[in-house]
Design a protein around this motif. Structure first.
Motif, mmCIF file in Angstrom:
data_model
loop_
_atom_site.group_PDB
_atom_site.id
_atom_site.type_symbol
_atom_site.label_atom_id
_atom_site.label_comp_id
_atom_site.label_asym_id
_atom_site.label_seq_id
_atom_site.Cartn_x
_atom_site.Cartn_y
_atom_site.Cartn_z
ATOM 1 N N ASP A 169 -16.719 -2.009 -10.171
ATOM 2 C CA ASP A 169 -16.901 -1.005 -9.117
ATOM 3 C C ASP A 169 -15.571 -0.405 -8.673
ATOM 4 O OD1 ASP A 169 -19.813 -1.457 -8.736
ATOM 5 O OD2 ASP A 169 -19.092 -3.477 -8.311
ATOM 6 N N ALA A 170 -14.487 -1.150 -8.888
ATOM 7 C CA ALA A 170 -13.156 -0.652 -8.529
ATOM 8 C C ALA A 170 -12.131 -1.360 -9.399
ATOM 9 C CB ALA A 170 -12.858 -0.916 -7.053
ATOM 10 N N VAL A 171 -10.973 -0.719 -9.540
ATOM 11 C CA VAL A 171 -9.885 -1.307 -10.315
ATOM 12 C C VAL A 171 -8.655 -1.400 -9.411
ATOM 13 C CG1 VAL A 171 -8.305 -0.966 -12.276
ATOM 14 C CG2 VAL A 171 -10.742 -0.415 -12.529
ATOM 15 N N VAL A 172 -7.976 -2.535 -9.477
ATOM 16 C CA VAL A 172 -6.696 -2.700 -8.787
ATOM 17 C C VAL A 172 -5.606 -2.623 -9.858
ATOM 18 C CG1 VAL A 172 -5.239 -4.438 -7.685
ATOM 19 C CG2 VAL A 172 -7.523 -3.998 -6.794
ATOM 20 N N PHE A 173 -4.755 -1.606 -9.745
ATOM 21 C CA PHE A 173 -3.663 -1.430 -10.702
ATOM 22 C C PHE A 173 -2.389 -1.938 -10.033
ATOM 23 C CE2 PHE A 173 -0.415 1.716 -12.498
ATOM 24 C CZ PHE A 173 -0.209 0.986 -13.661
ATOM 25 N N VAL A 174 -1.872 -3.059 -10.542
ATOM 26 C CA VAL A 174 -0.732 -3.720 -9.895
ATOM 27 C C VAL A 174 0.571 -3.300 -10.570
ATOM 28 C CG1 VAL A 174 0.263 -5.943 -9.190
ATOM 29 C CG2 VAL A 174 -2.225 -5.722 -9.445
ATOM 30 N N ILE A 175 1.540 -2.927 -9.732
ATOM 31 C CA ILE A 175 2.893 -2.671 -10.245
ATOM 32 C C ILE A 175 3.890 -3.414 -9.348
ATOM 33 C CG2 ILE A 175 2.291 -0.403 -11.189
ATOM 34 C CD1 ILE A 175 3.748 0.875 -8.795
ATOM 35 N N GLU A 176 5.125 -3.479 -9.806
ATOM 36 C CA GLU A 176 6.174 -4.100 -8.997
ATOM 37 C C GLU A 176 6.880 -3.027 -8.176
ATOM 38 O OE1 GLU A 176 9.099 -6.842 -10.829
ATOM 39 O OE2 GLU A 176 7.708 -6.868 -12.511
ATOM 40 N N ALA A 177 7.209 -3.359 -6.933
ATOM 41 C CA ALA A 177 7.934 -2.428 -6.074
ATOM 42 C C ALA A 177 9.249 -2.031 -6.728
ATOM 43 C CB ALA A 177 8.208 -3.074 -4.711
ATOM 44 N N MET A 178 9.546 -0.752 -6.710
ATOM 45 C CA MET A 178 10.812 -0.186 -7.184
ATOM 46 C C MET A 178 11.011 -0.320 -8.699
ATOM 47 S SD MET A 178 11.526 0.842 -4.292
ATOM 48 C CE MET A 178 13.027 1.738 -4.590
ATOM 49 N N ARG A 179 9.927 -0.616 -9.412
ATOM 50 C CA ARG A 179 10.082 -0.784 -10.845
ATOM 51 C C ARG A 179 8.845 -0.237 -11.549
ATOM 52 N NH1 ARG A 179 10.532 -6.097 -14.040
ATOM 53 N NH2 ARG A 179 11.502 -5.371 -15.975
ATOM 54 N N PHE A 180 8.966 0.940 -12.155
ATOM 55 C CA PHE A 180 7.848 1.517 -12.887
ATOM 56 C C PHE A 180 8.337 1.832 -14.291
ATOM 57 C CE2 PHE A 180 4.696 4.781 -13.995
ATOM 58 C CZ PHE A 180 3.553 4.062 -13.721
ATOM 59 N N THR A 181 7.870 1.036 -15.243
ATOM 60 C CA THR A 181 8.420 1.106 -16.592
ATOM 61 C C THR A 181 7.470 1.841 -17.534
ATOM 62 O OG1 THR A 181 7.354 -0.920 -17.322
ATOM 63 C CG2 THR A 181 9.478 -1.157 -16.200
ATOM 64 N N GLU A 182 7.928 2.037 -18.736
ATOM 65 C CA GLU A 182 7.099 2.666 -19.766
ATOM 66 C C GLU A 182 5.858 1.798 -20.021
ATOM 67 O OE1 GLU A 182 5.916 5.629 -21.571
ATOM 68 O OE2 GLU A 182 7.661 5.859 -20.264
ATOM 69 N N ALA A 183 6.003 0.478 -19.904
ATOM 70 C CA ALA A 183 4.851 -0.427 -20.100
ATOM 71 C C ALA A 183 3.803 -0.205 -19.000
ATOM 72 C CB ALA A 183 5.319 -1.879 -20.114
ATOM 73 N N ASP A 184 4.260 0.020 -17.759
ATOM 74 C CA ASP A 184 3.320 0.332 -16.669
ATOM 75 C C ASP A 184 2.573 1.626 -16.973
ATOM 76 O OD1 ASP A 184 3.932 -1.710 -14.576
ATOM 77 O OD2 ASP A 184 5.925 -0.806 -14.672
ATOM 78 N N GLU B 216 12.953 4.356 0.771
ATOM 79 C CA GLU B 216 13.033 4.315 -0.704
ATOM 80 C C GLU B 216 11.719 3.857 -1.310
ATOM 81 O OE1 GLU B 216 16.577 2.533 -2.581
ATOM 82 O OE2 GLU B 216 17.512 2.772 -0.613
ATOM 83 N N LEU B 217 11.078 2.898 -0.649
ATOM 84 C CA LEU B 217 9.791 2.414 -1.143
ATOM 85 C C LEU B 217 8.748 3.545 -1.090
ATOM 86 C CD1 LEU B 217 8.225 -0.024 -2.237
ATOM 87 C CD2 LEU B 217 7.677 -0.648 0.128
ATOM 88 N N ALA B 218 8.753 4.292 -0.003
ATOM 89 C CA ALA B 218 7.811 5.417 0.135
ATOM 90 C C ALA B 218 8.049 6.464 -0.958
ATOM 91 C CB ALA B 218 7.947 6.050 1.520
ATOM 92 N N ALA B 219 9.315 6.740 -1.249
ATOM 93 C CA ALA B 219 9.641 7.721 -2.287
ATOM 94 C C ALA B 219 9.194 7.212 -3.658
ATOM 95 C CB ALA B 219 11.143 8.004 -2.283
ATOM 96 N N PHE B 220 9.413 5.918 -3.894
ATOM 97 C CA PHE B 220 8.980 5.300 -5.154
ATOM 98 C C PHE B 220 7.466 5.451 -5.322
ATOM 99 C CE2 PHE B 220 7.006 1.466 -6.964
ATOM 100 C CZ PHE B 220 7.489 1.519 -8.258
ATOM 101 N N ILE B 221 6.727 5.138 -4.250
ATOM 102 C CA ILE B 221 5.260 5.214 -4.311
ATOM 103 C C ILE B 221 4.810 6.647 -4.603
ATOM 104 C CG2 ILE B 221 3.152 5.030 -2.903
ATOM 105 C CD1 ILE B 221 4.492 2.538 -1.575
ATOM 106 N N GLU B 222 5.480 7.619 -4.002
ATOM 107 C CA GLU B 222 5.108 9.016 -4.242
ATOM 108 C C GLU B 222 5.287 9.416 -5.705
ATOM 109 O OE1 GLU B 222 3.189 10.909 -2.455
ATOM 110 O OE2 GLU B 222 3.253 9.106 -1.220
ATOM 111 N N THR B 223 6.351 8.925 -6.338
ATOM 112 C CA THR B 223 6.558 9.289 -7.749
ATOM 113 C C THR B 223 5.446 8.707 -8.628
ATOM 114 O OG1 THR B 223 7.998 7.399 -8.226
ATOM 115 C CG2 THR B 223 9.090 9.440 -7.547
ATOM 116 N N VAL B 224 4.976 7.495 -8.281
ATOM 117 C CA VAL B 224 3.899 6.893 -9.075
ATOM 118 C C VAL B 224 2.579 7.611 -8.797
ATOM 119 C CG1 VAL B 224 2.632 4.765 -9.579
ATOM 120 C CG2 VAL B 224 5.088 4.662 -9.106
ATOM 121 N N ARG B 225 2.331 7.916 -7.531
ATOM 122 C CA ARG B 225 1.079 8.607 -7.154
ATOM 123 C C ARG B 225 0.954 9.966 -7.819
ATOM 124 N NH1 ARG B 225 -0.825 7.841 -1.003
ATOM 125 N NH2 ARG B 225 -2.766 8.515 -1.919
#
Ligand SMILES: Nc1nc2c(ncn2[C@@H]2O[C@H](COP(=O)(O)OP(=O)(O)O)[C@@H](O)[C@H]2O)c(=O)[nH]1
Ligand SMILES: [Mg+2]
Length: 218
Positions: A99-114, A144-153
């Motif tokens: 019914d839903a998916v939780v996509f987990v990433i690490e704070a401040m780290r978004f890699t090609e594998a993610d 910085e965390l907010a900016a990181f989240i925006e780039t992923v979103r």
């Protein structure tokens, strides 16, 4: 209209019950998160990638909802071989009926594998972005965390975002709260005291495997 197909099944009374897949590249903290979500250790964790080999189901039940979480092996994107292909297939399957998916990433780290995992996320099921490990010092600056989240979103249409520290149990209640509206109304599928569909024998074998990983390495 058939009564049984209506949105409120008879007897549900606003109760919700549904399935949530936890996905992400190896080592982001999926198994740690699952253990904290259900309040008990049922999925093995490790500093080394690829410790979760089987799908593990963890169940959290309260007075208003029952969440059935499916912890998946991390998508294996580095080495292509038969085992990894099989693991990836399991993850894709695990996302199929939820019914839903939780996509987990690490704070401040978004890699090609993610990013490779993100490309496999379903478009027709709500996906919550969960930013884990916010306790780490590099994740401490709120702006910085907010900016990181925006780039992923910007790269995927997430249904929402939650920040957590799975290891320290921070943000877990908030995450459950955010997930609840995605569960369909319905009566609980499992007994309320059940935390996993795995046998105690399976769990014992998994915990031995975790210890072996720790002492012997891969
Ligand atoms: N600092 C920190 N470490 C974490 C957190 N969550 C998980 N870890 C660590 O990250 C590693 C991988 O965790 P695991 O749950 O096995 O990741 P999985 O491969 O995604 O299932 C382990 O060493 C965990 O203790 C967290 O919130 N903060
Ligand atoms: Mg795991």
């Amino acid at each position: 209209m058939n009564e049984n197909l209506s949105e409120n099944p008879p007897g549900a009374n606003g109760y919700r019950c549904g399935f949530v897949a936890i996905v992400g590249r190896p080592n982001v903290g999926k198994s740690t998160l699952m253990n904290h979500l259900i309040g008990q250790k049922i999925s093995i964790t490790s500093k080394k990638a690829q410790t979760t080999r089987h799908k593990v189901t963890g169940i959290y039940t309260d007075d208003t909802a029952q969440f059935v979480f499916v912890d998946t092996p991390g998508f294996q994107t580095e080495h292509r071989n038969a085992l990894n292909d099989r693991l990836n297939q399991n993850v894709t399957e695990a996302m199929g009926g939820v019914d839903a998916v939780v996509f987990v990433i690490e704070a401040m780290r978004f890699t090609e594998a993610d990013r490779r995992v993100m490309r496999l996320l379903p478009k027709h099921i709500p996906v919550l972005l969960v930013v884990n490990k916010i306790d780490l010092s590099k994740a401490k600056s709120p702006s910085e965390l907010a900016a990181f989240i925006e780039t992923v979103r910007a790269e995927f249409d997430f249904a929402g975002v939650e920040t957590v520290s799975a290891k320290h149990g921070v943000g877990i209640a908030q995450l459950l709260h955010a997930l609840k509206p995605f569960l369909p109304e319905g009566i609980p599928l499992y007994p309320e005291d059940m935390v996993t569909d795995k046998s105690s024998r399976f769990l014992a074998a998994e915990i031995v495997r975790e210890k072996l990983f720790r002492y012997l390495g891969e």
